[in-house]
Design a protein around this motif. Structure first.
Motif, PDB file in Angstrom:
ATOM      1  N   TYR A 107      14.229  -5.228 -43.880  1.00 24.21           N
ATOM      2  CA  TYR A 107      14.670  -5.309 -42.499  1.00 24.21           C
ATOM      3  C   TYR A 107      15.803  -4.315 -42.255  1.00 24.21           C
ATOM      4  CZ  TYR A 107      12.135  -9.729 -42.366  1.00 24.21           C
ATOM      5  OH  TYR A 107      11.159 -10.691 -42.437  1.00 24.21           O
ATOM      6  N   VAL A 108      15.827  -3.742 -41.063  1.00 29.03           N
ATOM      7  CA  VAL A 108      16.932  -2.893 -40.632  1.00 29.03           C
ATOM      8  C   VAL A 108      17.372  -3.375 -39.255  1.00 29.03           C
ATOM      9  CG1 VAL A 108      17.639  -0.584 -39.910  1.00 29.03           C
ATOM     10  CG2 VAL A 108      16.261  -0.868 -41.971  1.00 29.03           C
ATOM     11  N   ILE A 118      23.836   5.801 -32.899  1.00 28.04           N
ATOM     12  CA  ILE A 118      22.850   4.969 -33.589  1.00 28.04           C
ATOM     13  C   ILE A 118      23.549   4.274 -34.748  1.00 28.04           C
ATOM     14  CG2 ILE A 118      20.613   4.879 -34.766  1.00 28.04           C
ATOM     15  CD1 ILE A 118      19.998   7.627 -33.588  1.00 28.04           C
ATOM     16  N   GLY A 119      23.364   2.954 -34.841  1.00 29.27           N
ATOM     17  CA  GLY A 119      23.908   2.203 -35.959  1.00 29.27           C
ATOM     18  C   GLY A 119      22.835   1.330 -36.574  1.00 29.27           C
ATOM     19  N   CYS A 120      22.694   1.385 -37.888  1.00 28.90           N
ATOM     20  CA  CYS A 120      21.668   0.606 -38.599  1.00 28.90           C
ATOM     21  C   CYS A 120      22.284  -0.060 -39.816  1.00 28.90           C
ATOM     22  CB  CYS A 120      20.520   1.504 -39.066  1.00 28.90           C
ATOM     23  SG  CYS A 120      19.639   2.380 -37.759  1.00 28.90           S
ATOM     24  N   PHE A 155      23.159   3.297 -41.793  1.00 24.10           N
ATOM     25  CA  PHE A 155      23.047   4.618 -41.179  1.00 24.10           C
ATOM     26  C   PHE A 155      23.854   4.591 -39.890  1.00 24.10           C
ATOM     27  CE2 PHE A 155      21.301   7.505 -38.054  1.00 24.10           C
ATOM     28  CZ  PHE A 155      21.106   8.684 -38.765  1.00 24.10           C
ATOM     29  N   HIS A 156      24.692   5.618 -39.687  1.00 21.61           N
ATOM     30  CA  HIS A 156      25.502   5.665 -38.477  1.00 21.61           C
ATOM     31  C   HIS A 156      25.755   7.112 -38.085  1.00 21.61           C
ATOM     32  CE1 HIS A 156      29.464   5.344 -36.203  1.00 21.61           C
ATOM     33  NE2 HIS A 156      28.560   4.754 -35.442  1.00 21.61           N
ATOM     34  N   GLU A 157      25.481   7.407 -36.818  1.00 23.17           N
ATOM     35  CA  GLU A 157      25.731   8.750 -36.298  1.00 23.17           C
ATOM     36  C   GLU A 157      26.083   8.685 -34.818  1.00 23.17           C
ATOM     37  OE1 GLU A 157      25.998  11.751 -37.387  1.00 23.17           O
ATOM     38  OE2 GLU A 157      25.170  11.685 -39.426  1.00 23.17           O
ATOM     39  N   TYR A 158      27.096   9.469 -34.433  1.00 22.67           N
ATOM     40  CA  TYR A 158      27.301   9.795 -33.030  1.00 22.67           C
ATOM     41  C   TYR A 158      26.466  11.034 -32.725  1.00 22.67           C
ATOM     42  CZ  TYR A 158      31.227   6.550 -32.904  1.00 22.67           C
ATOM     43  OH  TYR A 158      31.998   5.416 -32.967  1.00 22.67           O
ATOM     44  N   PHE A 173      17.547   9.751 -39.927  1.00 25.10           N
ATOM     45  CA  PHE A 173      17.371   8.436 -39.299  1.00 25.10           C
ATOM     46  C   PHE A 173      16.006   7.850 -39.645  1.00 25.10           C
ATOM     47  CE2 PHE A 173      15.406   6.430 -35.495  1.00 25.10           C
ATOM     48  CZ  PHE A 173      16.033   5.196 -35.599  1.00 25.10           C
ATOM     49  N   LEU A 174      14.957   8.652 -39.504  1.00 22.82           N
ATOM     50  CA  LEU A 174      13.607   8.159 -39.788  1.00 22.82           C
ATOM     51  C   LEU A 174      13.446   7.813 -41.266  1.00 22.82           C
ATOM     52  CD1 LEU A 174      11.434  10.523 -37.557  1.00 22.82           C
ATOM     53  CD2 LEU A 174      11.999   8.114 -37.146  1.00 22.82           C
ATOM     54  N   ASP A 175      14.070   8.584 -42.142  1.00 18.55           N
ATOM     55  CA  ASP A 175      14.019   8.267 -43.569  1.00 18.55           C
ATOM     56  C   ASP A 175      14.632   6.897 -43.839  1.00 18.55           C
ATOM     57  OD1 ASP A 175      12.750  10.618 -44.236  1.00 18.55           O
ATOM     58  OD2 ASP A 175      14.582  11.659 -44.849  1.00 18.55           O
ATOM     59  N   PHE A 176      15.699   6.556 -43.105  1.00 19.22           N
ATOM     60  CA  PHE A 176      16.381   5.281 -43.344  1.00 19.22           C
ATOM     61  C   PHE A 176      15.544   4.104 -42.860  1.00 19.22           C
ATOM     62  CE2 PHE A 176      19.303   1.811 -42.465  1.00 19.22           C
ATOM     63  CZ  PHE A 176      20.087   1.803 -43.618  1.00 19.22           C
TER      64      PHE A 176
END
Length: 242
Positions: free
Chosen positions: A3-4, A24-26, A39-42, A77-80
Motif C-alpha cells: 500500500y502507498v 506530492i507526498g507518499c 516519496f516527497h517532491e515539490y 514517482f512512478l517507480d515508487f
C-alpha cells in the motif's frame, strides 16, 4: 499487497481549468505498519498558485520557482508507486490531477501503473453516514493526533491519513477501486479476510501491553465497555457490568 498512502497539493481546485500539481507526498504501508520509505517532491507547476489554494496549503509561487517540473520527477514517482494499491482521501481529485500530468507526458494514466485505489473518503462515508468526514474530523473521531497540522501538506497529510486508515480498518475489509474497470466507472471489491491463510504468532509481553492500552482507549471512546472488552470479560464481571 503493498500500500502507498498518497496526497497532492495543487494550484487550484479544477484540473479542467489547467490547474497543476505542486506537491506530492507518499508513505508506504506494509503489514499494517508505516515503513520508513516515502516519496516527497515539490513541483514547479509553470503557472501561478490561486490565492484560495495558497490559503489552504501555504505554498507560494516563490517557493516553487526553483523546484523541478513534474516531468523531471515523474519516473521516480512512478517507480515508487508502481504495483501498489494507493490509499487516497477523495481519490477522484488526486487521480484526476495525476492522470492529467501523466497524459501530458504520454505516460498513460495511474491505472496503468498501480493495482487499484482505496478511497478513504468513501469508506468514511459508509462508516459515518451524515457526519463530517474530512481528515480533521476523522482525526478527532478516531483519536489520531493532528495537532502539528497547521497547513495542508502532502507528506504530512499522507502520514496522518495512514494512521486514520489503519484506525478505520481495525479487522475490517477494504473498499478498493479497480481503476481499469471501464471508462468513467469504478468497480469495487472486498478482500475477504476469512479466505486468507494467515500465521498466528504468539504476542510478546510488549505487544500485550500495547493491546491493553489500545482496548482501554476504545472503552474511553465508547464511554463504557467496547465489544472486545465485553467478549473477554469473565462471566461474573460481565453480569456485574450488566
Amino acid at each position: 499487497m503493498r500500500y502507498v498512502v498518497l496526497d497532492t497539493e495543487t494550484t487550484g481546485l479544477e484540473v479542467r481549468q489547467g490547474h497543476r500539481i505542486i506537491e506530492i507526498g507518499c508513505i508506504e504501508v506494509a503489514g499494517r505498519q508505516v515503513t520508513n520509505r516515502h516519496f516527497h517532491e515539490y513541483v514547479n507547476p509553470q503557472r501561478a498558485v490561486d490565492e484560495g489554494a495558497f490559503q489552504v496549503h501555504g505554498i507560494s509561487d516563490d517557493m516553487l520557482a526553483d523546484k523541478p517540473t513534474f516531468s523531471a520527477v515523474a519516473e521516480r514517482f512512478l517507480d515508487f508507486v508502481r504495483g501498489s494499491t494507493l490509499i487516497i482521501h477523495n481519490a477522484a481529485f488526486d487521480i484526476g490531477f495525476l492522470d492529467a500530468e501523466l497524459e501530458r507526458l504520454n505516460l498513460g494514466k495511474m491505472a496503468d501503473h498501480v493495482e487499484g485505489v482505496i478511497d478513504s473518503l468513501m469508506m468514511a462515508r459508509e462508516m459515518f453516514p451524515g457526519k463530517r468526514n474530512n481528515l480533521d474530523a476523522l482525526c478527532d473521531r478516531l483519536g489520531v493526533n493532528n495537532s502539528h497540522r497547521q497547513f495542508h501538506g502532502a507528506l504530512l497529510d499522507s502520514q496522518i491519513l495512514a494512521e486514520v486508515y489503519l484506525a478505520m480498518t481495525r479487522g475490517q475489509d477494504s473498499l478498493v477501486i479497480d481503476l481499469s474497470a471501464g471508462q468513467g466507472h469504478s468497480a469495487t471489491s472486498s478482500i475477504q479476510l476469512g479466505d486468507l491463510q494467515l500465521p498466528e504468532p504468539e504476542p510478546t509481553a510488549d505487544e500485550l501491553a500495547l493491546h491493553a492500552r489500545y482496548v482501554q482507549a476504545l472503552d474511553k471512546e465508547v464511554k463504557g465497555a467496547c465489544i472486545w472488552t465485553s467478549l473477554t470479560m469473565a462471566p461474573s464481571a460481565a453480569s456485574d457490568a450488566a
